[in-house]
Structure formats: structure tokens, C-alpha cells
Design a protein around this motif. Structure first.
Motif, PDB file in Angstrom:
ATOM      1  N   PHE A 268       0.887  -1.145   0.000  1.00 25.98           N
ATOM      2  CA  PHE A 268       0.000   0.000   0.000  1.00 25.98           C
ATOM      3  C   PHE A 268       0.933   1.205   0.000  1.00 25.98           C
ATOM      4  O   PHE A 268       1.742   1.371   0.923  1.00 25.98           O
ATOM      5  CB  PHE A 268      -0.892   0.013   1.244  1.00 25.98           C
ATOM      6  CG  PHE A 268      -1.972  -1.020   1.218  1.00 25.98           C
ATOM      7  CD1 PHE A 268      -3.162  -0.777   0.541  1.00 25.98           C
ATOM      8  CD2 PHE A 268      -1.812  -2.238   1.855  1.00 25.98           C
ATOM      9  CE1 PHE A 268      -4.177  -1.730   0.518  1.00 25.98           C
ATOM     10  CE2 PHE A 268      -2.814  -3.193   1.826  1.00 25.98           C
ATOM     11  CZ  PHE A 268      -3.996  -2.944   1.158  1.00 25.98           C
ATOM     12  N   LEU A 269       0.867   2.025  -1.050  1.00 29.53           N
ATOM     13  CA  LEU A 269       1.722   3.200  -1.175  1.00 29.53           C
ATOM     14  C   LEU A 269       0.828   4.430  -1.229  1.00 29.53           C
ATOM     15  O   LEU A 269       0.055   4.597  -2.169  1.00 29.53           O
ATOM     16  CB  LEU A 269       2.564   3.115  -2.456  1.00 29.53           C
ATOM     17  CG  LEU A 269       3.431   1.873  -2.621  1.00 29.53           C
ATOM     18  CD1 LEU A 269       4.112   1.878  -3.978  1.00 29.53           C
ATOM     19  CD2 LEU A 269       4.462   1.796  -1.509  1.00 29.53           C
ATOM     20  N   PHE A 270       0.911   5.273  -0.213  1.00 28.50           N
ATOM     21  CA  PHE A 270       0.024   6.433  -0.169  1.00 28.50           C
ATOM     22  C   PHE A 270       0.663   7.594   0.580  1.00 28.50           C
ATOM     23  O   PHE A 270       1.659   7.435   1.274  1.00 28.50           O
ATOM     24  CB  PHE A 270      -1.331   6.071   0.441  1.00 28.50           C
ATOM     25  CG  PHE A 270      -1.265   5.537   1.845  1.00 28.50           C
ATOM     26  CD1 PHE A 270      -1.498   6.366   2.923  1.00 28.50           C
ATOM     27  CD2 PHE A 270      -0.989   4.198   2.087  1.00 28.50           C
ATOM     28  CE1 PHE A 270      -1.455   5.885   4.223  1.00 28.50           C
ATOM     29  CE2 PHE A 270      -0.950   3.700   3.379  1.00 28.50           C
ATOM     30  CZ  PHE A 270      -1.178   4.546   4.452  1.00 28.50           C
ATOM     31  N   HIS A 271       0.064   8.750   0.396  1.00 30.87           N
ATOM     32  CA  HIS A 271       0.549   9.996   0.977  1.00 30.87           C
ATOM     33  C   HIS A 271      -0.440  10.474   2.043  1.00 30.87           C
ATOM     34  O   HIS A 271      -1.652  10.377   1.850  1.00 30.87           O
ATOM     35  CB  HIS A 271       0.677  11.046  -0.130  1.00 30.87           C
ATOM     36  CG  HIS A 271       1.179  12.361   0.342  1.00 30.87           C
ATOM     37  ND1 HIS A 271       2.497  12.574   0.685  1.00 30.87           N
ATOM     38  CD2 HIS A 271       0.540  13.544   0.554  1.00 30.87           C
ATOM     39  CE1 HIS A 271       2.644  13.831   1.074  1.00 30.87           C
ATOM     40  NE2 HIS A 271       1.469  14.434   1.006  1.00 30.87           N
ATOM     41  N   ILE A 272       0.085  10.975   3.145  1.00 32.73           N
ATOM     42  CA  ILE A 272      -0.755  11.574   4.194  1.00 32.73           C
ATOM     43  C   ILE A 272      -0.553  13.091   4.112  1.00 32.73           C
ATOM     44  O   ILE A 272       0.458  13.608   4.587  1.00 32.73           O
ATOM     45  CB  ILE A 272      -0.383  11.055   5.598  1.00 32.73           C
ATOM     46  CG1 ILE A 272      -0.500   9.537   5.659  1.00 32.73           C
ATOM     47  CG2 ILE A 272      -1.272  11.712   6.655  1.00 32.73           C
ATOM     48  CD1 ILE A 272      -0.010   8.932   6.965  1.00 32.73           C
ATOM     49  N   PRO A 273      -1.499  13.796   3.482  1.00 30.85           N
ATOM     50  CA  PRO A 273      -1.305  15.232   3.257  1.00 30.85           C
ATOM     51  C   PRO A 273      -1.261  16.069   4.540  1.00 30.85           C
ATOM     52  O   PRO A 273      -0.582  17.091   4.576  1.00 30.85           O
ATOM     53  CB  PRO A 273      -2.494  15.627   2.383  1.00 30.85           C
ATOM     54  CG  PRO A 273      -3.496  14.548   2.536  1.00 30.85           C
ATOM     55  CD  PRO A 273      -2.760  13.312   2.920  1.00 30.85           C
ATOM     56  N   GLU A 274      -1.945  15.626   5.575  1.00 28.26           N
ATOM     57  CA  GLU A 274      -1.985  16.397   6.824  1.00 28.26           C
ATOM     58  C   GLU A 274      -0.592  16.600   7.420  1.00 28.26           C
ATOM     59  O   GLU A 274      -0.329  17.607   8.071  1.00 28.26           O
ATOM     60  CB  GLU A 274      -2.865  15.709   7.886  1.00 28.26           C
ATOM     61  CG  GLU A 274      -4.326  15.628   7.553  1.00 28.26           C
ATOM     62  CD  GLU A 274      -4.707  14.357   6.795  1.00 28.26           C
ATOM     63  OE1 GLU A 274      -5.883  13.982   6.877  1.00 28.26           O
ATOM     64  OE2 GLU A 274      -3.847  13.764   6.117  1.00 28.26           O
ATOM     65  N   ILE A 275       0.280  15.623   7.212  1.00 26.05           N
ATOM     66  CA  ILE A 275       1.621  15.713   7.806  1.00 26.05           C
ATOM     67  C   ILE A 275       2.726  15.575   6.762  1.00 26.05           C
ATOM     68  O   ILE A 275       3.889  15.431   7.116  1.00 26.05           O
ATOM     69  CB  ILE A 275       1.798  14.652   8.917  1.00 26.05           C
ATOM     70  CG1 ILE A 275       1.534  13.254   8.377  1.00 26.05           C
ATOM     71  CG2 ILE A 275       0.919  14.958  10.104  1.00 26.05           C
ATOM     72  CD1 ILE A 275       1.828  12.149   9.356  1.00 26.05           C
ATOM     73  N   GLU A 276       2.345  15.627   5.483  1.00 26.41           N
ATOM     74  CA  GLU A 276       3.308  15.525   4.382  1.00 26.41           C
ATOM     75  C   GLU A 276       4.202  14.287   4.513  1.00 26.41           C
ATOM     76  O   GLU A 276       5.430  14.368   4.426  1.00 26.41           O
ATOM     77  CB  GLU A 276       4.171  16.789   4.297  1.00 26.41           C
ATOM     78  CG  GLU A 276       3.408  18.007   3.842  1.00 26.41           C
ATOM     79  CD  GLU A 276       2.844  17.866   2.425  1.00 26.41           C
ATOM     80  OE1 GLU A 276       3.546  17.342   1.548  1.00 26.41           O
ATOM     81  OE2 GLU A 276       1.688  18.270   2.219  1.00 26.41           O
ATOM     82  N   ALA A 277       3.571  13.131   4.718  1.00 29.91           N
ATOM     83  CA  ALA A 277       4.318  11.888   4.867  1.00 29.91           C
ATOM     84  C   ALA A 277       3.919  10.891   3.781  1.00 29.91           C
ATOM     85  O   ALA A 277       2.735  10.767   3.458  1.00 29.91           O
ATOM     86  CB  ALA A 277       4.053  11.280   6.238  1.00 29.91           C
ATOM     87  N   ASP A 278       4.912  10.217   3.214  1.00 25.30           N
ATOM     88  CA  ASP A 278       4.670   9.113   2.300  1.00 25.30           C
ATOM     89  C   ASP A 278       4.773   7.822   3.088  1.00 25.30           C
ATOM     90  O   ASP A 278       5.688   7.656   3.892  1.00 25.30           O
ATOM     91  CB  ASP A 278       5.703   9.101   1.169  1.00 25.30           C
ATOM     92  CG  ASP A 278       5.534  10.264   0.217  1.00 25.30           C
ATOM     93  OD1 ASP A 278       4.405  10.770   0.100  1.00 25.30           O
ATOM     94  OD2 ASP A 278       6.524  10.656  -0.414  1.00 25.30           O
ATOM     95  N   VAL A 279       3.832   6.922   2.864  1.00 23.94           N
ATOM     96  CA  VAL A 279       3.778   5.672   3.629  1.00 23.94           C
ATOM     97  C   VAL A 279       3.813   4.495   2.670  1.00 23.94           C
ATOM     98  O   VAL A 279       3.169   4.511   1.627  1.00 23.94           O
ATOM     99  CB  VAL A 279       2.483   5.608   4.468  1.00 23.94           C
ATOM    100  CG1 VAL A 279       2.382   4.290   5.218  1.00 23.94           C
ATOM    101  CG2 VAL A 279       2.414   6.778   5.428  1.00 23.94           C
TER     102      VAL A 279
END
Length: 131
Positions: free
Chosen positions: A80-91
């Protein structure tokens, strides 16, 4: 780490590619794979771990994970490759090969310009490339 990268072709049109540690990632539709019971538990654990680590509600993590399943050849795992915009993190969250299998709808999986992965064994043991 994973990162979307803008790719500009000869036509000048802009495309976005997804990469994990410098290797191209290829989107996997959910109907192409089937998770076993341990796989479902693993995904639930990943959601809980990501939620706890980043301080997000579980429902937000689930929302961010929708339609973000990828394969990164030659690694047999799914991610699962996704971005968390609230904290500018790629997971990136790995689901090892032991927790899933390809379904009948995934006899051939396109992997971009390199060709097609033909699945000879539906358990995914024997994979070969063409193209």
C-alpha cells in the motif's frame, strides 16, 4: 521510501509514476488478488499501526489506503503506497507474498514497457515475463 514522480513523455503530456526505493511500482486492482485470513489480519494490523504511529483515526487511514495497492517487481510482496497530506508523509506498508494470491482475473498482469507477467501457477509461484 515511495514517491510519485512526474514523467514527461515525448508528446509533452505529463504522467505520474509511483516508485518505491527507485523501482517503478505497478498498480494492482483489488479484484486481481485474494487475501487469506492471515492477510486480512495483517492488513488490519497495518491500519492500526499506521493510525497509532501518525496519530490518525483508523477511518482516515482506511480512506487514504483505498486504491493504493501496488506491486514492485522483482519483489513478490504487495504494497500500500500512499501519501498523508496532513503531515506531508509518504507511507509504504508491505503485505508479504504468504498472505495473498492472484485470482483468476489476473492471468496476465501488465507491468509497463517491460512487457507482461504471465501467471502460470495461480499461487504465484512461477512467474515469467514477456514482451
Amino acid at each position: 521510501m515511495f514517491c510519485p514522480q512526474d514523467l514527461t513523455g515525448l508528446s509533452g503530456s505529463k504522467k505520474v509514476g509511483v516508485y518505491l526505493n527507485g523501482r517503478r511500482a505497478y498498480h494492482v486492482k483489488l479484484h486481481m488478488v485474494q487475501f487469506n485470513q492471515r492477510g486480512m489480519v495483517k492488513i488490519g494490523q497495518l491500519i492500526q499501526d499506521i493510525s497509532h504511529y501518525y496519530g490518525l483515526h483508523v477511518s482516515r487511514v482506511k480512506e487514504l489506503m483505498k486504491d493504493t495497492l501496488y506491486t514492485v517487481p522483482p519483489n513478490p510482496s504487495l504494497y500500500f503506497l500512499f501519501h498523508i497530506p496532513e503531515i506531508e508523509a509518504d507511507v509504504h506498508a508491505e503485505v508479504p507474498r504468504a498472505f495473498w494470491r492472484y485470482t483468476e482475473m489476473a492471468r496476465e498482469i501488465p507491468i509497463g514497457e517491460q512487457g507482461i507477467i504471465k501467471i502460470k501457477d495461480m499461487d504465484g509461484v512461477n512467474l515469467s515475463r514477456t514482451g
